[in-house]
Enzyme design. Structure first.
Site, PDB file in Angstrom:
ATOM      1  CB  CYS A  92      28.825  47.208  42.310  1.00 49.87           C
ATOM      2  SG  CYS A  92      30.219  46.843  43.369  1.00 49.87           S
TER       3      CYS A  92
ATOM      4  CB  CYS B 137      42.973  43.481  50.050  1.00 49.63           C
ATOM      5  SG  CYS B 137      41.793  42.650  51.133  1.00 49.63           S
TER       6      CYS B 137
ATOM      7  CB  CYS C  81      41.709  46.276  47.179  1.00 51.76           C
ATOM      8  SG  CYS C  81      40.104  47.106  47.197  1.00 51.76           S
TER       9      CYS C  81
ATOM     10  CB  CYS D  21      36.501  43.877  40.937  1.00 54.72           C
ATOM     11  SG  CYS D  21      34.981  43.028  40.755  1.00 54.72           S
TER      12      CYS D  21
HETATM   13  N1  SAH Z   1      35.388  43.512  51.138  1.00 58.66           N
HETATM   14  C1  SAH Z   1      34.623  42.615  50.322  1.00 58.66           C
HETATM   15  C2  SAH Z   1      33.896  43.290  49.184  1.00 58.66           C
HETATM   16  C3  SAH Z   1      34.619  44.322  48.357  1.00 58.66           C
HETATM   17  S1  SAH Z   1      35.727  43.852  47.101  1.00 58.66           S
HETATM   18  C4  SAH Z   1      35.513  41.500  49.817  1.00 58.66           C
HETATM   19  O1  SAH Z   1      36.714  41.558  50.033  1.00 58.66           O
HETATM   20  O2  SAH Z   1      34.997  40.532  49.263  1.00 58.66           O
HETATM   21  C5  SAH Z   1      34.877  42.950  45.867  1.00 58.66           C
HETATM   22  C6  SAH Z   1      35.795  41.980  45.136  1.00 58.66           C
HETATM   23  O3  SAH Z   1      36.748  42.660  44.285  1.00 58.66           O
HETATM   24  C7  SAH Z   1      36.606  41.131  46.103  1.00 58.66           C
HETATM   25  O4  SAH Z   1      36.651  39.810  45.703  1.00 58.66           O
HETATM   26  C8  SAH Z   1      37.977  41.802  45.961  1.00 58.66           C
HETATM   27  O5  SAH Z   1      38.997  40.978  46.410  1.00 58.66           O
HETATM   28  C9  SAH Z   1      38.030  42.095  44.483  1.00 58.66           C
HETATM   29  N2  SAH Z   1      39.115  43.010  44.118  1.00 58.66           N
HETATM   30  C10 SAH Z   1      39.718  43.923  44.902  1.00 58.66           C
HETATM   31  N3  SAH Z   1      40.698  44.566  44.241  1.00 58.66           N
HETATM   32  C11 SAH Z   1      40.717  44.054  42.986  1.00 58.66           C
HETATM   33  C12 SAH Z   1      41.485  44.331  41.808  1.00 58.66           C
HETATM   34  N4  SAH Z   1      42.422  45.273  41.788  1.00 58.66           N
HETATM   35  N5  SAH Z   1      41.217  43.595  40.699  1.00 58.66           N
HETATM   36  C13 SAH Z   1      40.236  42.648  40.694  1.00 58.66           C
HETATM   37  N6  SAH Z   1      39.470  42.365  41.766  1.00 58.66           N
HETATM   38  C14 SAH Z   1      39.705  43.050  42.908  1.00 58.66           C
END
Ligand code: SAH
Length: 353
Positions: free
Chosen positions: A119, A130, A133, A345
Site C-alpha cells: 500500500c 476526510c 481519516c 486503511c
Molecule cells: N485518497 C485516496 C486514497 C487513500 S485512502 C482515497 O480517498 O481513496 C484509502 C481508503 O481508505 C479510502 O477508501 C479511504 O476512504 C479509506 N479510509 C480512510 N480512513 C479510514 C478509516 N478510518 N477506516 C477505514 N477506511 C478508511
C-alpha cells in the site's frame, strides 16, 4: 570527470537537474550511460541493478569499473531509508520511510497466501481532510516524486525477500492530485519492476475531470473510488472536499471511465455505525449504481483517535451486504489488515504509535 546528469530528468521550466535515477526506463538509462561515454549495454545493466537487484548505491554495482563506480557513488538513485518498522500479529508490516528532505511517509506490506501487496503513499500528508481519516488530520506537505513512489515497492520487496505481486495506491495522500508522478510510477512499476497492470489499483476520493483524464491513458489498472455515502448531503459531511463536486457528476465521470477503458470501477464505502450503514443507505447506494459495471468494497471503519465514529457490528455489516446483494450489486467486505500496528486503511499518519 564528474558524471553528467540525466538529460530527460531536467526540469524544462527551471533547467534544474532532478537527479534520482529511480523511475527511469531502460531507454532513459541507456541514453544516460552513453552520455557518460559508456557503451549502451551498461544501460541494461544499470536497469537490472536498480530494479531487480535493488542496489542502494551506484558505487555498489560490481559489474562496473572501479573508477566509474567511484564517479557514480555520489549520484542519488532515489532510495529512502527505513525510519521505523512495526510488525502486526497478522504479518502486515508498516514502515515509516525517511525521504531525502527528511519528510516521513508510511508504506504498508501486506502478505496474504501467495500474494505480497504494498500500500503506497502518493503525498506527504493529504489535503482532502476526510473526517474519518488519520492522514487528513495531519495536514499536507507535498507531492511525492515518481522515484519516491517506486522506492516504497522496492523497499517492501527487499524487506520481505519476496516479489511484490500487487500495489494499491491507498496510503497517505490523494493520487489524482499528483497525477503526473502517479502515472510515471504506474508505468515504471509495470514496465521496469514487472508488476502486471491489473495488479495495480489507484484509489481516489474523486477530483473533477481527473478520472476522465486517467481513463484517456487507457490503462488496464483498477480504479477504486471512495464513495462512502449514497447522497451528496451525507458525502459532504464526511468528505468536505466533495462540496464543489456533486455526487452525480462524480458518478457520471466514473461511467465515462468504464466506457473508455472497458474496466469496471470499484466503489469503496466505509461503514460508520449509525451514520451511513442503515439498510436505507444500502438501498440508496444500489440506486446510484444500478446498471453500472462496478463492484462495492465495504470497509468497516478502523478507529482513529480524533473522532468518535464507531465500527458497525457484524450483524449490521451483513444486513448492509444483504440489501446490496438483493439489488444485484456485486459486493465484498474488506477487513483491513494490520489494525494492531495502526497500519489499516485510514490509520496512516507518519507517527510511531
Ligand atoms: N485518497 C485516496 C486514497 C487513500 S485512502 C482515497 O480517498 O481513496 C484509502 C481508503 O481508505 C479510502 O477508501 C479511504 O476512504 C479509506 N479510509 C480512510 N480512513 C479510514 C478509516 N478510518 N477506516 C477505514 N477506511 C478508511
Amino acid at each position: 570527470m564528474p558524471a553528467t546528469p540525466l538529460v530527460s530528468l531536467v526540469d524544462s521550466k527551471t533547467s534544474e537537474i532532478i537527479p534520482p535515477l529511480l523511475g527511469a526506463s531502460v531507454t532513459e538509462l541507456t541514453a544516460w550511460v552513453q552520455q557518460q561515454g559508456q557503451p549502451a549495454y551498461r544501460g541494461k545493466q544499470l536497469h537490472e541493478w536498480i530494479y531487480q537487484k535493488g542496489v542502494r548505491s551506484l558505487g555498489d554495482i560490481s559489474v562496473f569499473s572501479k573508477q566509474w563506480r567511484q564517479e557514480l557513488a555520489e549520484i542519488p538513485i532515489g532510495r529512502s531509508s527505513i525510519h521505523h518498522r512495526a510488525v502486526a500479529p497478522d504479518g502486515t508490516i508498516k514502515y515509516l520511510l525517511q525521504l531525502a528532505d527528511g519528510q516521513i511517509i508510511e508504506t504498508v506490506g501486506i502478505p496474504t497466501d501467495k500474494r505480497l501487496t504494498v500500500c503506497v503513499s502518493t503525498q506527504v500528508g493529504c489535503p482532502m481532510a476526510c473526517d474519518f481519516c488519520a492522514t487528513g488530520k495531519g495536514g499536507y506537505k507535498r507531492n511525492l516524486g515518481r522515484h519516491e513512489i517506486v522506492d516504497q515497492v522496492l523497499t517492501v520487496q527487499e524487506d520481505f525477500q519476496q516479489r511484490v505481486s500487487h500495489v494499491v495506491f491507498m496510503g497517505m495522500g490523494e493520487p489524482l492530485l499528483n497525477t503526473e508522478n502517479v502515472l510515471a510510477a504506474l508505468k515504471c512499476l509495470n514496465q521496469d519492476v514487472g508488476i502486471g497492470q491489473r495488479s495495480l489499483t489507484v484509489s481516489t476520493v474523486g477530483i473533477r475531470d481527473r478520472i476522465r483524464q486517467l481513463a484517456e491513458h487507457h490503462l488496464q489498472i483498477t480504479l477504486a473510488v471512495s464513495l462512502h455515502a449514497p447522497n451528496q448531503t451525507l458525502r459532504e459531511q464526511l468528505i468536505p472536499s466533495a462540496r464543489p463536486y456533486p455526487l452525480e457528476d462524480l458518478l457520471a465521470e466514473c461511467r465515462e471511465y468504464v466506457e473508455i477503458t472497458g474496466r469496471r470501477v470499484t466503489f469503496e464505502y466505509i461503514l460508520l455505525a449509525g451514520v451511513n450503514d442503515l439498510p436505507e443507505h444500502a438501498l440508496e447506494l444500489a440506486k446510484c449504481l444500478r446498471g453500472f459495471q462496478s463492484h462495492v468494497n465495504l470497509i468497516p471503519y478502523n478507529p482513529i483517535a480524533e473522532v468518535d465514529y464507531k465500527r458497525p457490528t457484524s450483524d449490521r455489516i451483513q444486513a448492509f451486504v444483504k440489501v446490496l446483494k438483493q439489488q444485484q450489486i456485486a459486493v465484498s467486505v474488506r477487513y483491513s489488515r494490520g489494525l494492531e500496528a495502526d497500519a489499516a486503511c485510514g490509520q496512516l499518519r507518519a507517527s510511531k504509535n
